[in-house]
Motif scaffolding. Structure first.
Motif: not given
Length: 305
Positions: A214-242
């Motif tokens: 009940h609660i989680f489906p209504n919280c998905v939209p803002p989390l999906m936005v963060i997931a999309t932006i964090d995906l770019a951040h994760a790829i860039a951060l992994e590249a920096t670490l490597s």
């Protein structure tokens, strides 16, 4: 009986109409569509790399030391293969290395963000639903986590865990989960006192059923936005670490490792060894950010739909 001409079409269900509005708004942005198309192309290139790449850059038997550091557009010694993006110091075709490197970068980003999404969402929902001491403990952990720079936390963890694709994923999960936890808590606090949640409690539904059904489906939209932006951040951060030498091993190089491999040759004029992997990394990050920025604009509750 009413005639067929007087029949009235039934309205679409609410979720279908909202989905159509979302799709129409997303398609209306040329930048977002360009980013999505570019991202899909990169994903397809990564998935089909073994069939697209003219060379397996990590099969030592296929490499010839005489083809080392050849400029773009040069053919190999027997003329059977043209290195359109040149070769690196290990005689690997740069185009083939980019295709294989894309696989590592995208897998690391997607897996780490997906797991961090689930862990953070669970922590944020539990914190918001129960409140009190549980909320205080979880949020203090989140505050401590977010008070340190992401790259510093990842460097410390990798210095303990060592090199490896799985180790990088663990480090990125530890870095990212707190962002999802804070966002999930904020969204869940708004939802927990709504009528449908009170009705579910009156029906004596279990707390985990109320949270996830009940609660989680209504919280998905803002989390999906963060997931999309964090995906770019994760790829860039992994590249920096490597690039710093603490990420993926040389035997499984990502785009960041490919950039690091060519860094020592920049001053000698062999720019292509680092330039083309760097360009591929920049395009991947830009494509994801274009999609994420438009998702944020569409799902922003202050915008009119």
């Amino acid at each position: 009986m009413a005639s067929e001409d007087s029949a009235v079409a039934l309205p679409l269900p609410a979720h279908e109409s909202l989905w159509r509005v979302f799709v129409s708004q997303f398609v209306s942005s040329r930048l977002a569509m360009a980013g999505l198309v570019l991202l899909v192309i990169f994903i397809l290139l990564a998935v089909f790399a073994p069939w697209i790449a003219p060379q397996n850059p990590y099969d030592i038997a296929t490499l010839d030391i005489m083809d080392s550091k050849m400029p773009p557009g040069t053919a190999n010694m027997d003329g059977s293969l043209t290195y359109w993006l040149g070769t690196d110091g290990q005689s690997r075709d740069v185009w083939s290395a980019i295709l294989y490197g894309l696989r590592i970068s995208l897998v690391v980003g997607l897996v780490s963000v997906s797991v961090a999404f689930l862990i953070g969402a669970a922590a944020g929902l539990i914190s918001a639903y129960f409140g009190g001491r549980i909320d205080a403990i979880i949020m203090r952990i989140v505050d401590i986590q977010l008070s340190f720079p992401s790259i510093l936390v990842a460097l410390v963890l990798l210095s303990i865990l060592g090199k490896g694709v799985d180790k990088v994923i663990y480090a990125l999960i530890a870095v990212q989960w707190a962002y999802f936890a804070r966002a999930a808590r904020g969204a869940a606090i708004v939802e927990r006192n709504r009528e449908y949640v009170e009705a579910a409690r009156c029906m004596s539904l279990s707390w985990h059923r109320i949270l996830w059904r009940h609660i989680f489906p209504n919280c998905v939209p803002p989390l999906m936005v963060i997931a999309t932006i964090d995906l770019a951040h994760a790829i860039a951060l992994e590249a920096t670490l490597s690039f710093l030498g603490v990420g993926v091993p040389v035997t499984q190089p990502s785009l960041g490792m490919l950039i690091a491999n060519g860094f020592e040759f920049l001053l000698s004029g062999n720019y292509w060894i680092s330039f083309f992997p760097g360009l591929a990394l920049a395009l991947v990050v830009v494509a994801i950010n274009l999609v994420g920025d438009h998702l944020r604009d569409i799902l922003n509750p202050r915008n009119e739909v």
